[in-house]
Design an enzyme around this catalytic site. Structure first.
Site, PDB file in Angstrom:
ATOM      1  N   ASP A  13       1.111  -1.206   0.409  1.00 16.23           N
ATOM      2  CA  ASP A  13       0.097   0.328   0.146  1.00 16.23           C
ATOM      3  C   ASP A  13       0.733   1.329   0.017  1.00 16.23           C
ATOM      4  OD1 ASP A  13      -1.845  -1.889   0.087  1.00 16.23           O
ATOM      5  OD2 ASP A  13      -2.272  -1.717   2.369  1.00 16.23           O
ATOM      6  N   LYS A  16       1.495   1.981  -4.723  1.00 15.53           N
ATOM      7  CA  LYS A  16       1.827   1.658  -6.618  1.00 15.53           C
ATOM      8  C   LYS A  16       1.289   1.309  -7.743  1.00 15.53           C
ATOM      9  CE  LYS A  16       1.871  -2.546  -4.529  1.00 15.53           C
ATOM     10  NZ  LYS A  16       2.597  -2.360  -2.505  1.00 15.53           N
ATOM     11  N   GLY A  40      -4.335  -4.379  -4.290  1.00 11.12           N
ATOM     12  CA  GLY A  40      -5.547  -2.989  -4.042  1.00 11.12           C
ATOM     13  C   GLY A  40      -5.028  -2.180  -4.266  1.00 11.12           C
ATOM     14  N   HIS A  41      -5.109  -1.406  -5.379  1.00 11.39           N
ATOM     15  CA  HIS A  41      -4.171  -0.571  -6.459  1.00 11.39           C
ATOM     16  C   HIS A  41      -4.687   0.844  -6.869  1.00 11.39           C
ATOM     17  CE1 HIS A  41      -0.098  -3.083  -7.578  1.00 11.39           C
ATOM     18  NE2 HIS A  41      -0.888  -3.548  -6.067  1.00 11.39           N
ATOM     19  N   GLN A 223       1.790  -6.342  -3.424  1.00 10.76           N
ATOM     20  CA  GLN A 223       2.307  -6.404  -2.220  1.00 10.76           C
ATOM     21  C   GLN A 223       3.494  -5.886  -2.220  1.00 10.76           C
ATOM     22  OE1 GLN A 223       1.218  -9.212  -3.588  1.00 10.76           O
ATOM     23  NE2 GLN A 223      -0.757  -8.200  -2.926  1.00 10.76           N
TER      24      GLN A 223
END
Ligand code: GDP
Ligand code: IMO
Ligand code: MG
Length: 424
Positions: A13, A16, A40-41, A223
């Site tokens: 988080d 990225k 989750g991006h 990740q």
């Protein structure tokens, strides 16, 4: 050429998705090579927020090829939901391609993720419960179901029957859970296969050819380094290799293709899920950072644990990823916090000092962070338009992180939007 890798340097988080989205404006191909919808991006463009889990963060550009490589574990139901959501917002998903070798997250993987976490009780890992670990377990056990199988109904039915029987046995006999109706699973997943078949293509070949044709490629890490199965805080890690080296095996390209490796960090540290966190702040400052920074998980909504910047872990990331540059996001969140602390090394119980991140949790457990202080800043920097115009204390803070981590900081994030980045 060039082919750039973007990886997380902390516990995920770091922003990225934002960095990929910005750099994708200069690329023709964006590739995901590991992890799954545990990621989750977030991409923010002109106030529009997109939360991406499996779809590469290049999807907002209509002509960018978005690839999901062999090393990804793919939940077809979730992916279809994500594709529908994007299409409803007018985003074309026709340029998405999925490697036939990518392993499929089946419903028993999700079930077993939850059951094994409950079984562990207080020693749980705090996974995202997306079935990631159990899917990688089957891949390495050599009994997984792959994208190729998903789009071939006869093969799929055969594999669901044989694997599903064993999974049902484990779910019922070991955990006392409810078995899956395998005929219903066959029906449901055959339909997913039919829907996704148009997206199947050889990602190794597509990437190789794009590189030969002189296109710019971005590899999007999911990740982060401290969640790597080998170089993270094992066992509180994910089940893949989020490191730069993971990109090559997860895509099917050689390391010589890679020209630039960028590590993304926050100007402080966060972690979601369990496991060690030496610079964690269980106080008002930690709460302020969480609230101001909106530190709640993109995938699970869980509050993120917050803490000071830890140069020991980012130095570890610089080394294990071979970083060429750092992007430091969320500097804006630190405005008004007062004096900032930076962890420069750890002190062991015997008083000795270590500068490299330890290999085992037992060794880390007795360590305490050694901090140095940096002057804070109060200005709202979110509208600043060049690095040189940042307040002096911001520039000094970044220069100090750069020195301590041994890697140049090339980008500084001052807000979530695509436009809120200062490049150096
Ligand atoms: P990822 O998983 O590494 O892509 O990061 P996430 O999207 O899960 O979490 C990063 C969060 O920080 C998202 O809500 C982003 O919109 C936000 N973000 C990224 N960069 C910045 C920044 O420089 N400043 C602020 N305030 N927010 C940012
Ligand atoms: P992005 O790409 C933050 C964490 C989980 C848990 C551990 C194992 O958005 O940075 P898993 O479901 O993978 O078996 O969970 O890893 N985790 C993440 N934390 N960001 C992520 O992805 C994460 N993906 C997994 O919280 O601690
Ligand atoms: Mg995230």
């Amino acid at each position: 050429m060039p082919a750039n890798i973007v990886v997380g340097t902390q516990w995920g988080d770091e922003g990225k998705g934002k960095i990929i989205d910005i750099l994708a404006s200069r690329a023709q191909v964006v590739v995901r090579s590991q992890g799954g919808n545990n990621a989750g991006h977030t991409v923010v463009n002109n106030g529009e927020t997109y939360k991406l889990h499996l779809v590469p963060s290049g999807i907002l550009y209509p002509n960018t090829l978005c690839l999901i490589g062999a090393g990804v574990v793919l939940d077809p139901k979730d992916l279809i939901g994500e594709l529908d959501g994007l299409q409803q917002r007018g985003i074309s998903t026709k340029n998405l391609k999925i490697d036939p070798r990518a392993h499929i997250v089946m419903p028993w993987h999700i079930e077993l993720d939850g059951l094994s976490e409950s079984f562990r009780g207080n020693s749980d890992i705090g996974t995202t419960k997306r079935g990631i670990g159990p899917t990688y377990m089957d891949k390495y056990e050599r009994c997984g179901i792959r994208m190729f199988d998903l789009v071939h109904p006869d093969i799929l039915a055969e594999k669901i029957k044989s694997t599903g029987m064993l999974k049902n046995k484990i779910i019922t006999a070991v955990y006392g859970g409810k078995p899956f109706d395998l005929d219903a699973v066959i029906k449901e997943y055959t339909a997913y296969g039919q829907r996704l078949s148009q997206h199947m293509d050889d990602v190794s070949v597509l990437t190789f050819e794009a590189d030969k044709a002189g296109k710019t490629i971005m590899f999007e890490g999911a990740q982060a380094t401290l969640l790597d199965i080998d170089f993270g805080t094992y066992p509180y890690v994910t089940s893949s290799h989020p490191l730069s080296a993971g990109v090559c095996v997860g895509t099917g390209v050689g390391p010589r293709m890679i020209s630039n490796i960028i590590g993304v960090a926050k100007a402080y540290t966060t972690r979601v899920g369990k496991g060690p966190f030496p610079t964690e702040l269980n106080d008002e400052i930690g709460d302020t950072i969480r609230n101001v920074g909106g530190e709640f998980g993109t995938t699970t909504g869980r509050p993120r644990r917050t803490g000071w910047f830890d140069a020991v872990i980012v130095r570890h990331s610089v080394r294990v990823n071979g970083l060429d540059a750092l992007a430091i996001n969320k500097l804006d969140t630190l405005a008004g916090i007062g004096t900032l602390k930076i962890c420069v090394a750890y002190k062991k119980p015997d008083g000795s000092v270590i500068e490299n991140f330890p290999a085992a949790l037992e060794e880390l457990a007795g360590c305490t962070p050694i901090y140095e202080e940096a002057d804070g800043f109060n200005e709202d920097i979110s509208k600043c338009d060049s690095f040189d115009k940042l307040p002096e204390n911001c520039k000094k803070y970044i220069a100090r992180l750069e020195k301590l981590c041994g890697c140049p900081v090339k980008m500084v994030g001052i807000g979530p939007d695509r436009s809120q980045i200062l490049e150096r």
